[in-house]
Design a protein around this motif. Structure first.
Motif, PDB file in Angstrom:
ATOM      1  N   PRO A 238       0.802  -1.226   0.000  1.00  0.00           N
ATOM      2  CA  PRO A 238       0.000   0.000   0.000  1.00  0.00           C
ATOM      3  C   PRO A 238       0.832   1.270   0.000  1.00  0.00           C
ATOM      4  O   PRO A 238       0.336   2.330  -0.397  1.00  0.00           O
ATOM      5  N   ASP A 239       2.100   1.181   0.401  1.00  0.00           N
ATOM      6  CA  ASP A 239       2.970   2.357   0.405  1.00  0.00           C
ATOM      7  C   ASP A 239       3.560   2.643  -0.965  1.00  0.00           C
ATOM      8  O   ASP A 239       4.249   3.648  -1.139  1.00  0.00           O
ATOM      9  N   ARG A 240       3.292   1.770  -1.957  1.00  0.00           N
ATOM     10  CA  ARG A 240       3.865   1.941  -3.296  1.00  0.00           C
ATOM     11  C   ARG A 240       2.786   2.180  -4.354  1.00  0.00           C
ATOM     12  O   ARG A 240       3.041   2.004  -5.538  1.00  0.00           O
ATOM     13  N   CYS A 241       1.608   2.594  -3.927  1.00  0.00           N
ATOM     14  CA  CYS A 241       0.507   2.784  -4.878  1.00  0.00           C
ATOM     15  C   CYS A 241       0.754   4.002  -5.758  1.00  0.00           C
ATOM     16  O   CYS A 241       1.208   5.047  -5.278  1.00  0.00           O
ATOM     17  N   LEU A 242       0.424   3.863  -7.029  1.00  0.00           N
ATOM     18  CA  LEU A 242       0.549   4.968  -7.978  1.00  0.00           C
ATOM     19  C   LEU A 242      -0.811   5.542  -8.354  1.00  0.00           C
ATOM     20  O   LEU A 242      -0.884   6.624  -8.929  1.00  0.00           O
ATOM     21  N   THR A 243      -1.873   4.816  -8.046  1.00  0.00           N
ATOM     22  CA  THR A 243      -3.217   5.259  -8.412  1.00  0.00           C
ATOM     23  C   THR A 243      -4.164   4.981  -7.247  1.00  0.00           C
ATOM     24  O   THR A 243      -3.941   4.066  -6.452  1.00  0.00           O
ATOM     25  N   PRO A 244      -5.251   5.753  -7.129  1.00  0.00           N
ATOM     26  CA  PRO A 244      -6.272   5.421  -6.132  1.00  0.00           C
ATOM     27  C   PRO A 244      -7.051   4.186  -6.567  1.00  0.00           C
ATOM     28  O   PRO A 244      -6.931   3.731  -7.714  1.00  0.00           O
ATOM     29  N   LEU A 245      -7.828   3.650  -5.668  1.00  0.00           N
ATOM     30  CA  LEU A 245      -8.689   2.540  -6.037  1.00  0.00           C
ATOM     31  C   LEU A 245      -9.657   2.975  -7.141  1.00  0.00           C
ATOM     32  O   LEU A 245     -10.146   4.111  -7.125  1.00  0.00           O
ATOM     33  N   PRO A 246      -9.954   2.100  -8.094  1.00  0.00           N
ATOM     34  CA  PRO A 246     -10.903   2.474  -9.151  1.00  0.00           C
ATOM     35  C   PRO A 246     -12.301   2.655  -8.580  1.00  0.00           C
ATOM     36  O   PRO A 246     -12.641   2.136  -7.513  1.00  0.00           O
ATOM     37  N   ALA A 247     -13.127   3.381  -9.324  1.00  0.00           N
ATOM     38  CA  ALA A 247     -14.471   3.715  -8.845  1.00  0.00           C
ATOM     39  C   ALA A 247     -15.291   2.472  -8.532  1.00  0.00           C
ATOM     40  O   ALA A 247     -16.056   2.453  -7.565  1.00  0.00           O
ATOM     41  N   TRP A 248     -15.128   1.400  -9.331  1.00  0.00           N
ATOM     42  CA  TRP A 248     -15.958   0.218  -9.130  1.00  0.00           C
ATOM     43  C   TRP A 248     -15.641  -0.490  -7.811  1.00  0.00           C
ATOM     44  O   TRP A 248     -16.470  -1.261  -7.312  1.00  0.00           O
ATOM     45  N   ALA A 249     -14.458  -0.230  -7.228  1.00  0.00           N
ATOM     46  CA  ALA A 249     -14.056  -0.893  -5.990  1.00  0.00           C
ATOM     47  C   ALA A 249     -14.422  -0.090  -4.746  1.00  0.00           C
ATOM     48  O   ALA A 249     -14.188  -0.553  -3.630  1.00  0.00           O
ATOM     49  N   LEU A 250     -14.994   1.092  -4.912  1.00  0.00           N
ATOM     50  CA  LEU A 250     -15.347   1.924  -3.764  1.00  0.00           C
ATOM     51  C   LEU A 250     -16.675   1.474  -3.163  1.00  0.00           C
ATOM     52  O   LEU A 250     -17.538   0.938  -3.865  1.00  0.00           O
ATOM     53  N   PRO A 251     -16.885   1.677  -1.864  1.00  0.00           N
ATOM     54  CA  PRO A 251     -18.116   1.206  -1.213  1.00  0.00           C
ATOM     55  C   PRO A 251     -19.377   1.785  -1.834  1.00  0.00           C
ATOM     56  O   PRO A 251     -20.392   1.101  -1.928  1.00  0.00           O
ATOM     57  N   GLU A 252     -19.336   3.047  -2.298  1.00  0.00           N
ATOM     58  CA  GLU A 252     -20.537   3.659  -2.871  1.00  0.00           C
ATOM     59  C   GLU A 252     -20.995   2.908  -4.110  1.00  0.00           C
ATOM     60  O   GLU A 252     -22.188   2.693  -4.327  1.00  0.00           O
ATOM     61  N   ALA A 253     -20.024   2.488  -4.952  1.00  0.00           N
ATOM     62  CA  ALA A 253     -20.368   1.759  -6.177  1.00  0.00           C
ATOM     63  C   ALA A 253     -20.999   0.416  -5.838  1.00  0.00           C
ATOM     64  O   ALA A 253     -21.957  -0.025  -6.484  1.00  0.00           O
TER      65      ALA A 253
END
Length: 319
Positions: A238-253
């Motif tokens: 998690p300390d090497r992430c280059l992008t946020p989680l995609p929209a489909w993986a978020l709780p709201e989706a």
């Protein structure tokens, strides 16, 4: 057996387990800026629906069942190639393959070698005893200790044989460069109890570089029947992430989605959120893909969620 003898046997097995080395180090590499093109740019690319001007798009789902499944899958691919004077050869219209367990052995082979694989698949895979180095006897105290510690066999058995005799050091970057058919190898995430497809969007959840991962290790994970095999281990970064989680993986989706089959997508989305939580998960342990989905169909649902379109994972087709 007296209590003292039972205690002695338990102690002996515990010592044997401690003395038995396991090859279970994490196998994946963290993302870096140099790995971005291979791992990020392809993370949601649609598959071409009409790649060569042909009339068909063919998708296969190859189920599990050990070497019998691998042989059956080979027969299916031979049928697509055509064998009789009136048979159509539609092998080149094969667009993608989703596979689990024994089916992954065949899927990965033809993903790497394409049509050329027909010449030697039987000799290099089906006619070989790829299980000859596996530990199976329960008469050995060391084997019982290994069983209690997680599995009779680790990477030094089947995975090393696949490296040495079938796939060499081929990585997913080579598999991706081949193009069609695109291959989705599926394992199971023990902790989250979810399918784990070896595709860029899921590896991005780990903040890890799929392009450097060895195909043989993915196939070994897909075939790792619990207790017979120790899990294949990955590490979250998690300390090497280059992008946020995609929209489909978020709780709201997940809450808003009401499409059929979205239970699997929601579970995988939760797993991706767990991978980004350093306090919750540092390691992912993978076993046979058939544990969560022996038909290999869940990765198609995941690919549809990634695409965010009604026609994903394909493109729109001719305009």
């Amino acid at each position: 057996m007296t209590g003292s003898r039972l205690s002695s046997c338990v102690a002996a097995l515990a010592l044997a387990a401690c003395a038995t080395p396991f090859d279970n180090a994490p196998l994946n590499q963290p993302l870096s800026h140099s790995s971005t093109p291979a791992s990020v740019a392809q993370s949601g690319s649609p598959l071409p629906s009409d790649p060569n001007g042909g009339a068909n798009v063919i998708a296969l789902s190859l189920s599990g069942g050990g070497m019998r499944a691998a042989a059956f899958a080979f027969g299916v691919l031979q049928a697509l190639q055509g064998g009789g004077p009136t048979d159509m050869d539609v092998f080149d219209e094969l667009t993608f393959i989703s596979s689990v367990s024994g089916g992954s052995l065949t899927a990965a082979y033809f993903g790497l070698y394409g049509r050329e694989g027909f010449a030697d698949f039987r000799g290099r895979v089906l006619d070989q005893d790829l299980e000859r180095e596996m530990r199976m006897s329960l008469l050995s105290p060391v084997n019982i200790a290994r069983l209690l510690a997680g599995g009779l066999n680790d990477r030094s058995n089947l995975a090393h044989t696949l490296h040495r005799e079938v796939f060499g050091q081929a990585t997913f970057s080579q598999l991706q460069r081949r193009g069609k058919p695109e291959v989705w190898i599926n394992a199971s995430d023990l902790y989250n109890r979810t399918p784990f497809p070896f595709i860029p969007p899921v590896f991005l959840g780990l903040c890890s570089d799929l392009s450097q991962f060895h195909v043989a290790d993915a196939v070994a994970a897909s075939m790792a029947v619990p207790l017979v095999f120790a899990p294949i281990v990955l590490q979250t970064h998690p300390d090497r992430c280059l992008t946020p989680l995609p929209a489909w993986a978020l709780p709201e989706a997940a809450r808003q989605s009401g499409q059929p089959g979205q239970g699997v997508v929601r579970a995988v989305a939760q797993a991706l959120r767990n991978y980004r939580d350093a306090d919750r998960m540092r390691y992912v342990k993978l076993v046979d893909g058939g544990i969560t989905d022996n038909n290999g169909l869940s990765s198609i649902l995941i690919a549809r969620a990634v695409s965010g379109t009604p026609y994903g994972p394909l493109d729109e087709g001719p305009q």
